[in-house]
Write a protein that holds these residues in place. Structure first.
Motif, PDB file in Angstrom:
ATOM      1  N   MET A  20       0.843  -1.216   0.000  1.00  0.00           N
ATOM      2  CA  MET A  20       0.000   0.000   0.000  1.00  0.00           C
ATOM      3  C   MET A  20       0.873   1.258   0.000  1.00  0.00           C
ATOM      4  SD  MET A  20      -3.152  -0.916  -0.180  1.00  0.00           S
ATOM      5  CE  MET A  20      -2.793  -2.422  -1.057  1.00  0.00           C
ATOM      6  N   ARG A  21       1.937   1.221   0.830  1.00  0.00           N
ATOM      7  CA  ARG A  21       2.833   2.399   0.872  1.00  0.00           C
ATOM      8  C   ARG A  21       3.522   2.589  -0.463  1.00  0.00           C
ATOM      9  NH1 ARG A  21       4.365  -0.094   5.875  1.00  0.00           N
ATOM     10  NH2 ARG A  21       2.970   0.764   7.471  1.00  0.00           N
ATOM     11  N   LYS A  22       3.894   1.484  -1.077  1.00  0.00           N
ATOM     12  CA  LYS A  22       4.580   1.563  -2.362  1.00  0.00           C
ATOM     13  C   LYS A  22       3.661   2.160  -3.441  1.00  0.00           C
ATOM     14  CE  LYS A  22       7.770  -1.131  -5.049  1.00  0.00           C
ATOM     15  NZ  LYS A  22       8.367  -2.440  -5.275  1.00  0.00           N
ATOM     16  N   LEU A  23       2.414   1.714  -3.452  1.00  0.00           N
ATOM     17  CA  LEU A  23       1.475   2.256  -4.442  1.00  0.00           C
ATOM     18  C   LEU A  23       1.291   3.754  -4.234  1.00  0.00           C
ATOM     19  CD1 LEU A  23      -1.303  -0.513  -4.594  1.00  0.00           C
ATOM     20  CD2 LEU A  23       0.549  -0.101  -6.234  1.00  0.00           C
ATOM     21  N   ALA A  24       1.199   4.149  -2.962  1.00  0.00           N
ATOM     22  CA  ALA A  24       1.032   5.578  -2.676  1.00  0.00           C
ATOM     23  C   ALA A  24       2.239   6.349  -3.190  1.00  0.00           C
ATOM     24  CB  ALA A  24       0.843   5.802  -1.179  1.00  0.00           C
ATOM     25  N   SER A  25       3.438   5.814  -2.983  1.00  0.00           N
ATOM     26  CA  SER A  25       4.595   6.609  -3.385  1.00  0.00           C
ATOM     27  C   SER A  25       4.820   6.560  -4.900  1.00  0.00           C
ATOM     28  CB  SER A  25       5.846   6.221  -2.588  1.00  0.00           C
ATOM     29  OG  SER A  25       6.374   5.028  -3.100  1.00  0.00           O
ATOM     30  N   LEU A  26       4.459   5.462  -5.554  1.00  0.00           N
ATOM     31  CA  LEU A  26       4.681   5.398  -7.003  1.00  0.00           C
ATOM     32  C   LEU A  26       3.580   6.083  -7.806  1.00  0.00           C
ATOM     33  CD1 LEU A  26       5.922   1.719  -7.379  1.00  0.00           C
ATOM     34  CD2 LEU A  26       7.274   3.806  -7.647  1.00  0.00           C
ATOM     35  N   TYR A  27       2.346   6.012  -7.320  1.00  0.00           N
ATOM     36  CA  TYR A  27       1.226   6.503  -8.130  1.00  0.00           C
ATOM     37  C   TYR A  27       0.594   7.788  -7.601  1.00  0.00           C
ATOM     38  CZ  TYR A  27       1.140   2.118 -10.846  1.00  0.00           C
ATOM     39  OH  TYR A  27       1.444   1.056 -11.668  1.00  0.00           O
ATOM     40  N   THR A  28       1.178   8.394  -6.549  1.00  0.00           N
ATOM     41  CA  THR A  28       0.673   9.706  -6.137  1.00  0.00           C
ATOM     42  C   THR A  28       1.855  10.620  -5.837  1.00  0.00           C
ATOM     43  OG1 THR A  28       0.544   9.285  -3.734  1.00  0.00           O
ATOM     44  CG2 THR A  28      -1.384   8.664  -5.037  1.00  0.00           C
ATOM     45  N   GLN A  29       1.589  11.927  -5.949  1.00  0.00           N
ATOM     46  CA  GLN A  29       2.634  12.906  -5.643  1.00  0.00           C
ATOM     47  C   GLN A  29       2.515  13.363  -4.195  1.00  0.00           C
ATOM     48  OE1 GLN A  29       1.771  15.946  -8.519  1.00  0.00           O
ATOM     49  NE2 GLN A  29       1.866  14.509 -10.238  1.00  0.00           N
ATOM     50  N   GLU A  30       3.600  14.000  -3.705  1.00  0.00           N
ATOM     51  CA  GLU A  30       3.586  14.552  -2.332  1.00  0.00           C
ATOM     52  C   GLU A  30       2.303  15.336  -2.069  1.00  0.00           C
ATOM     53  OE1 GLU A  30       6.024  14.604   0.220  1.00  0.00           O
ATOM     54  OE2 GLU A  30       7.404  13.365  -0.978  1.00  0.00           O
ATOM     55  N   SER A  31       1.885  16.095  -3.068  1.00  0.00           N
ATOM     56  CA  SER A  31       0.706  16.956  -2.916  1.00  0.00           C
ATOM     57  C   SER A  31      -0.573  16.137  -2.760  1.00  0.00           C
ATOM     58  CB  SER A  31       0.567  17.835  -4.152  1.00  0.00           C
ATOM     59  OG  SER A  31       0.338  17.004  -5.282  1.00  0.00           O
ATOM     60  N   GLY A  32      -0.480  14.820  -3.019  1.00  0.00           N
ATOM     61  CA  GLY A  32      -1.675  13.985  -2.934  1.00  0.00           C
ATOM     62  C   GLY A  32      -2.300  13.723  -4.295  1.00  0.00           C
ATOM     63  N   ARG A  33      -1.840  14.468  -5.323  1.00  0.00           N
ATOM     64  CA  ARG A  33      -2.411  14.281  -6.668  1.00  0.00           C
ATOM     65  C   ARG A  33      -1.981  12.946  -7.255  1.00  0.00           C
ATOM     66  NH1 ARG A  33      -4.731  18.556  -9.792  1.00  0.00           N
ATOM     67  NH2 ARG A  33      -4.773  16.631 -10.967  1.00  0.00           N
ATOM     68  N   PRO A  34      -2.866  12.291  -7.987  1.00  0.00           N
ATOM     69  CA  PRO A  34      -2.468  11.020  -8.580  1.00  0.00           C
ATOM     70  C   PRO A  34      -1.424  11.203  -9.679  1.00  0.00           C
ATOM     71  CG  PRO A  34      -4.731  11.593  -9.167  1.00  0.00           C
ATOM     72  CD  PRO A  34      -4.255  12.647  -8.243  1.00  0.00           C
ATOM     73  N   ASN A  35      -0.622  10.179  -9.814  1.00  0.00           N
ATOM     74  CA  ASN A  35       0.465  10.193 -10.771  1.00  0.00           C
ATOM     75  C   ASN A  35       0.189   9.057 -11.759  1.00  0.00           C
ATOM     76  OD1 ASN A  35       2.898  10.764 -11.782  1.00  0.00           O
ATOM     77  ND2 ASN A  35       4.095  10.037 -10.030  1.00  0.00           N
ATOM     78  N   VAL A  36      -0.664   9.344 -12.730  1.00  0.00           N
ATOM     79  CA  VAL A  36      -1.124   8.288 -13.637  1.00  0.00           C
ATOM     80  C   VAL A  36      -0.924   8.781 -15.072  1.00  0.00           C
ATOM     81  CG1 VAL A  36      -3.155   6.963 -14.388  1.00  0.00           C
ATOM     82  CG2 VAL A  36      -2.833   7.452 -11.962  1.00  0.00           C
ATOM     83  N   ASN A  37      -0.526   7.884 -15.950  1.00  0.00           N
ATOM     84  CA  ASN A  37      -0.310   8.175 -17.369  1.00  0.00           C
ATOM     85  C   ASN A  37      -1.432   9.055 -17.947  1.00  0.00           C
ATOM     86  OD1 ASN A  37      -0.137   8.079 -20.145  1.00  0.00           O
ATOM     87  ND2 ASN A  37       0.253   5.865 -20.253  1.00  0.00           N
ATOM     88  N   GLN A  38      -1.063  10.252 -18.424  1.00  0.00           N
ATOM     89  CA  GLN A  38      -2.060  11.206 -18.899  1.00  0.00           C
ATOM     90  C   GLN A  38      -2.790  10.711 -20.153  1.00  0.00           C
ATOM     91  OE1 GLN A  38      -2.925  13.777 -16.893  1.00  0.00           O
ATOM     92  NE2 GLN A  38      -4.620  13.975 -18.375  1.00  0.00           N
ATOM     93  N   ALA A  39      -2.061   9.995 -21.012  1.00  0.00           N
ATOM     94  CA  ALA A  39      -2.693   9.467 -22.233  1.00  0.00           C
ATOM     95  C   ALA A  39      -3.799   8.471 -21.869  1.00  0.00           C
ATOM     96  CB  ALA A  39      -1.644   8.806 -23.125  1.00  0.00           C
ATOM     97  N   LEU A  40      -3.528   7.674 -20.848  1.00  0.00           N
ATOM     98  CA  LEU A  40      -4.539   6.723 -20.370  1.00  0.00           C
ATOM     99  C   LEU A  40      -5.788   7.467 -19.891  1.00  0.00           C
ATOM    100  CD1 LEU A  40      -5.689   4.033 -19.148  1.00  0.00           C
ATOM    101  CD2 LEU A  40      -4.171   4.403 -17.196  1.00  0.00           C
ATOM    102  N   ILE A  41      -5.579   8.507 -19.087  1.00  0.00           N
ATOM    103  CA  ILE A  41      -6.725   9.263 -18.557  1.00  0.00           C
ATOM    104  C   ILE A  41      -7.492   9.927 -19.700  1.00  0.00           C
ATOM    105  CG2 ILE A  41      -7.405  11.203 -17.057  1.00  0.00           C
ATOM    106  CD1 ILE A  41      -6.484   8.628 -15.593  1.00  0.00           C
ATOM    107  N   ASN A  42      -6.761  10.484 -20.676  1.00  0.00           N
ATOM    108  CA  ASN A  42      -7.448  11.114 -21.815  1.00  0.00           C
ATOM    109  C   ASN A  42      -8.298  10.105 -22.575  1.00  0.00           C
ATOM    110  OD1 ASN A  42      -6.334  13.548 -21.139  1.00  0.00           O
ATOM    111  ND2 ASN A  42      -4.622  13.380 -22.594  1.00  0.00           N
ATOM    112  N   THR A  43      -7.781   8.914 -22.752  1.00  0.00           N
ATOM    113  CA  THR A  43      -8.546   7.882 -23.455  1.00  0.00           C
ATOM    114  C   THR A  43      -9.776   7.493 -22.638  1.00  0.00           C
ATOM    115  OG1 THR A  43      -6.498   7.015 -24.374  1.00  0.00           O
ATOM    116  CG2 THR A  43      -8.426   5.588 -24.528  1.00  0.00           C
TER     117      THR A  43
END
Ligand code: M6R
Length: 359
Positions: A20-43
């Motif tokens: 869980m900690r790893k997912l938080a650090s890899l897929y979210t930023q310090e600010s709490g914003r998600p860190n997810v591939n933008q092209a994926l989100i656009n699709t």
């Protein structure tokens, strides 16, 4: 290597807070914003409907995903068992988006669906634990579970990692669609609370082993019941118990029991109520009462703050949308200790393979 652990399953249960900690650090930023591939989100933003496909535990993680996507993004979401979807050709919306959930990335039934999806040029995402697996290679987009190798046949950390990734993705898509509920959902903080909460449950191992001995070792059948998201966890809890302890277990919508299945309750049949949602807590409690008055031995897995009575495993408080990340952990431990105390091979149950590569 399982180190000092008697079985991989226990090690993999114990690893969940770190995943869980790893997912938080890899897929979210310090600010709490998600860190997810933008092209994926656009699709995904173009999609009018999400189709989640998986088998077994991955299907169960998909059921939780449906709740997350519908709450946080308002995109209608369907969940399908891969082996059914593959040959039934369900009616699709105009702009479908497919999510494949698979720990191994090799499940043949899911692959069969993806081959069809690709033949129609539909866009897809595979969420898997195994980089370069077949489903990883063949989907448009990929997200890794980062759970580390899962060896035990009974899936544990992959289930919670799948839900974690789905929650991050739903948050990211919901924000992109300017859904207030998504903007207010602090997934980074929540995953931190989940990690601490999981550890607190894991630290109660001995108490949970006692419950396993009292309720499940002596029985040949059992029920897990709940409503809404708790019902989906009841399915996963029952599957865990069935596959490694051979107790015939059913997960059930608690309000549906009295429409037939309650006939199976006998003197001493164990029934576990999963109660994490404020709105339905009292309803599930009265359904438990109904089974008690027919002889069931009941106990509850209850979110902290909701009233408890009798034998109870308390799970720490987190956002109601992600309680499965915690409520499943006692059920994983119950299955583990039931199997262990019956002298069974926890990691390699009969008749099963870790990954099912035939249709
Ligand atoms: O590798 P996958 O996630 O695609 O596998 C799907 C199922 O075969 C798997 O979850 C199975 O149900 C587990 N043994 C459950 O613990």
């Amino acid at each position: 290597d399982k180190g000092t652990y008697p079985y991989y399953m226990l090690k993999e249960i114990d690893e969940q807070p770190n995943v869980m900690r790893k997912l938080a650090s890899l897929y979210t930023q310090e600010s709490g914003r998600p860190n997810v591939n933008q092209a994926l989100i656009n699709t995904m933003k173009q999609a009018d409907r999400i189709y989640i496909v998986g088998a077994g535990t991955s299907y169960h993680a998909g059921l939780v995903g449906k709740k997350l996507f519908e709450k946080l993004t308002h995109v209608p979401t369907e969940v399908h068992v891969a082996s059914e979807f593959a040959y039934e050709n369900p009616l699709l919306s105009d702009n479908p988006f497919f999510i494949f959930l698979s720990q191994s990335g090799e499940t043949a039934d899911s692959r069969e669906v993806l081959v069809n999806v690709n033949a129609h040029d539909y866009k897809s995402l595979t969420i898997t634990n195994v980089e370069n697996s077949t489903l990883f290679r063949e989907a448009t987009y990929t997200m890794l579970l980062h759970a580390g190798p899962e060896i035990s046949v009974a899936s544990t950390k992959a289930y919670t990692a799948q839900i974690g990734v789905e929650a991050i993705l739903a948050k990211a898509l919901g924000e992109a669609k300017q859904q207030v509920i998504a903007e207010e959902f602090d997934i980074r903080q929540q995953l931190g609370l989940v990690a601490t909460g999981m550890q607190a449950i894991i630290d109660e191992k001995e108490m949970i082993e006692d419950l396993a001995k009292k309720y499940f070792v002596p029985t040949s059948k059992a029920f897990y019941i709940g409503r809404g998201i708790d019902q989906t966890v009841s399915l996963e809890s029952a599957l865990k118990l069935k596959e490694i302890s051979y107790v015939q277990a059913e997960g059930f919508a608690s309000g549906e029991l009295k429409h037939g299945t309650i006939a199976l309750i006998e003197d001493g049949t164990p029934v576990v109520g999963i109660i994490t949602q404020k709105r339905t807590a009292n309803l599930t409690r009265s359904n438990l009462q109904e089974t008690m008055s027919r002889g069931a031995k009941t106990f509850t897995i209850v979110r902290n703050g909701l009233a408890q009575e009798g034998d109870t495993i308390i799970i720490p408080d987190v956002d109601e949308m992600i309680t499965p990340l915690l409520s499943v952990v006692p059920a994983q431990l119950i299955a583990y200790y039931t199997s262990l105390n019956k002298g069974l091979d926890v990691d390699r149950p009969r008749n099963l393979a870790k990954s099912v590569t035939v249709e």
